[in-house]
Write an enzyme that holds these catalytic residues in place. Structure first.
Site, PDB file in Angstrom:
ATOM      1  N   LYS A  88       0.752  -1.074   0.052  1.00 26.51           N
ATOM      2  CA  LYS A  88      -0.095  -0.039  -0.012  1.00 26.51           C
ATOM      3  C   LYS A  88       1.000   1.411   0.054  1.00 26.51           C
ATOM      4  CE  LYS A  88      -0.470   0.787   4.949  1.00 26.51           C
ATOM      5  NZ  LYS A  88      -1.354   0.826   6.137  1.00 26.51           N
ATOM      6  N   LYS A 130      -7.229   5.575  -4.250  1.00 32.55           N
ATOM      7  CA  LYS A 130      -6.057   5.789  -5.061  1.00 32.55           C
ATOM      8  C   LYS A 130      -6.464   5.264  -6.309  1.00 32.55           C
ATOM      9  CE  LYS A 130      -2.629   7.180  -1.782  1.00 32.55           C
ATOM     10  NZ  LYS A 130      -3.691   7.333  -0.629  1.00 32.55           N
ATOM     11  N   LYS A 142      -4.388  -1.107  -7.666  1.00 34.57           N
ATOM     12  CA  LYS A 142      -5.811  -1.311  -6.977  1.00 34.57           C
ATOM     13  C   LYS A 142      -6.934  -1.234  -7.852  1.00 34.57           C
ATOM     14  CE  LYS A 142      -5.260  -1.702  -2.397  1.00 34.57           C
ATOM     15  NZ  LYS A 142      -5.746  -2.793  -1.633  1.00 34.57           N
ATOM     16  N   VAL A 171      -7.749   5.955   6.436  1.00 34.13           N
ATOM     17  CA  VAL A 171      -8.158   5.404   7.691  1.00 34.13           C
ATOM     18  C   VAL A 171      -7.167   6.170   8.600  1.00 34.13           C
ATOM     19  CG1 VAL A 171      -8.350   3.275   8.908  1.00 34.13           C
ATOM     20  CG2 VAL A 171      -8.736   3.137   6.437  1.00 34.13           C
ATOM     21  N   GLY A 173      -5.186   7.004  11.740  1.00 35.40           N
ATOM     22  CA  GLY A 173      -4.593   6.027  12.794  1.00 35.40           C
ATOM     23  C   GLY A 173      -4.018   4.788  12.360  1.00 35.40           C
ATOM     24  N   SER A 174      -4.198   4.569  11.013  1.00 39.72           N
ATOM     25  CA  SER A 174      -3.517   3.384  10.249  1.00 39.72           C
ATOM     26  C   SER A 174      -1.993   3.639   9.917  1.00 39.72           C
ATOM     27  CB  SER A 174      -4.340   2.980   8.843  1.00 39.72           C
ATOM     28  OG  SER A 174      -3.923   3.987   7.915  1.00 39.72           O
ATOM     29  N   ARG A 175      -1.357   2.315   9.883  1.00 40.02           N
ATOM     30  CA  ARG A 175       0.127   2.537   9.549  1.00 40.02           C
ATOM     31  C   ARG A 175       0.271   3.555   8.514  1.00 40.02           C
ATOM     32  NH1 ARG A 175       1.550  -3.818  10.387  1.00 40.02           N
ATOM     33  NH2 ARG A 175       1.226  -4.015  12.356  1.00 40.02           N
ATOM     34  N   VAL A 178      -1.066  10.135   8.547  1.00 40.09           N
ATOM     35  CA  VAL A 178      -0.318  11.489   8.880  1.00 40.09           C
ATOM     36  C   VAL A 178      -0.386  11.714  10.365  1.00 40.09           C
ATOM     37  CG1 VAL A 178      -2.339  13.137   8.716  1.00 40.09           C
ATOM     38  CG2 VAL A 178       0.027  13.995   8.195  1.00 40.09           C
TER      39      VAL A 178
END
Length: 363
Positions: A88, A130, A142, A171, A173-175, A178
């Site tokens: 990703k 994206k 994707k 999302v 808080g995702s890895r 920002v």
């Protein structure tokens, strides 16, 4: 809705990723599936995931979506597949496009073929904003994944799996999001770096994203792309709210932290798109989604695409973050606290404080 999963065996690819991990948790704890199989190629994380869910009807295995034969073996007796495994990170996919193709495109083809061979009931692919008018390898891969899912549904001759995709934006808080970068910049006293003060984005929490992925498995009739409705924020407002809320916790006066404009990344958009103009012509509006029907009808069956709660049979304007009214700062603050997005990370967890451009520069 929860009864939909009663007695079901569910397989999750990429079960150690941000979405996959929360999906596993909800399916086991909230939806109480009969059996869950999680696969990932991250050895350490699979080990810890198995420990985390001891006592639940869950089994975790090392596997890679590039291995079609192993996927087929693991899908025997499975009712529903959630495909979340993917590369990703935009920069890394740009640098290694052939690897991105192997996982994000050929991996989906393997999932499709294995699911058909195992006679799975439903397969849901988690896509990304994206994929809309893509400007990079990751987004293009994707988009191709969505096309493969729709084509798989169109080309099936019998009562094989129902294939569909669900597409959502950032999302928080995702890895790689920002928020951890802003948090670490604030902790160090600034500056907080913005690429553009006018940039807008759709947002949702990890929990919300997964609830909607699960919901799409129930709604899917074949070949659709479900586009999730989400609130919009200005990234500038996010930075300012985080400064006001977090700086005092680190013993810093909020006014002492500067906001620095560093310029957009290569290929970065000012606003986030979740549906193209062409897709609007074949989309239905549902309470929490837009359902984009396939451009081409199924070759071997007639799907009516009838949903119980249709808000509108037409979509009047492109669904992108520049067209929507952003949350004000008070509502954004509430969103961050309600979803525990201002909580700190464990001290031993590496947290970047710079934006990585991929051209040996960090800003």
């Amino acid at each position: 809705m929860k009864g939909f999963f009663e007695g079901k065996c569910v397989l999750v690819t990429g079960s150690c990723g941000t979405i996959g991990r929360e999906l596993v948790r909800q399916l086991l704890m909230d939806y109480k599936v009969n059996e869950l199989i999680g696969i990932d190629n991250n050895e350490s994380e699979i080990f810890f995931e198995e420990q985390r869910f001891l006592g639940y009807p869950a089994h975790f295995f090392l596997a890679d979506v590039r291995d079609r034969h192993k996927l087929a073996r693991k899908m025997r007796g499975v009712d529903i597949v959630f495909h979340t495994a993917a590369f990703k990170h935009v920069v890394l996919c740009e640098r290694s496009p052939f690897e991105a193709v192997q996982t994000n495109i050929l991996g989906i083809q393997n999932v499709v073929e294995a699911a058909a061979e195992a006679k799975v009931e439903r397969v849901i692919f988690t896509s990304s904003d994206k994929a809309v008018n893509p400007t990079n390898v990751m987004g293009t891969s994707k988009l191709m994944g969505e096309r493969l899912m729709t084509a798989a549904n169109s080309n099936k001759r019998d009562s094989g799996p129902v294939f569909a995709s669900t597409r959502f934006g950032n999302v928080l808080g995702s890895r790689g999001s920002v928020i951890p970068i802003f948090r670490e910049q604030i902790r160090k006293g600034g500056p907080v770096t913005l690429t553009s003060p006018e940039m807008t984005r759709f947002i949702m929490s990890i929990e919300q994203a997964v609830q909607l992925v699960v919901d799409s498995a129930h709604l899917a009739q074949g070949g659709e792309v479900f586009v999730t409705k989400m609130p919009v924020i200005r990234i500038k407002d996010l930075a300012q709210v985080m400064i006001q809320e977090l700086a005092p916790k680190y013993g810093i006066v909020p006014e002492a932290i500067e906001v620095e404009i560093v310029g957009s990344k290569p290929g970065e958009k000012q606003y986030e798109e979740l549906m193209t103009l062409e897709e609007m012509t074949r989309a239905l509006e549902l309470p929490r989604y837009f359902a984009v029907r396939p451009a081409f009808s199924s070759l071997y069956g007639d799907i009516q695409y009838q949903y119980s709660d249709v808000v509108s049979n037409r979509v009047e304007k492109p669904y992108h973050s520049g067209n929507e009214t952003p949350l004000d700062k008070e509502k954004l603050q509430r969103f961050l606290y309600e979803n525990e997005l201002l909580e700190g990370e464990p001290e031993e967890t590496f947290q970047p404080d710079q934006r990585y451009w991929g051209d040996e520069k960090a800003r």
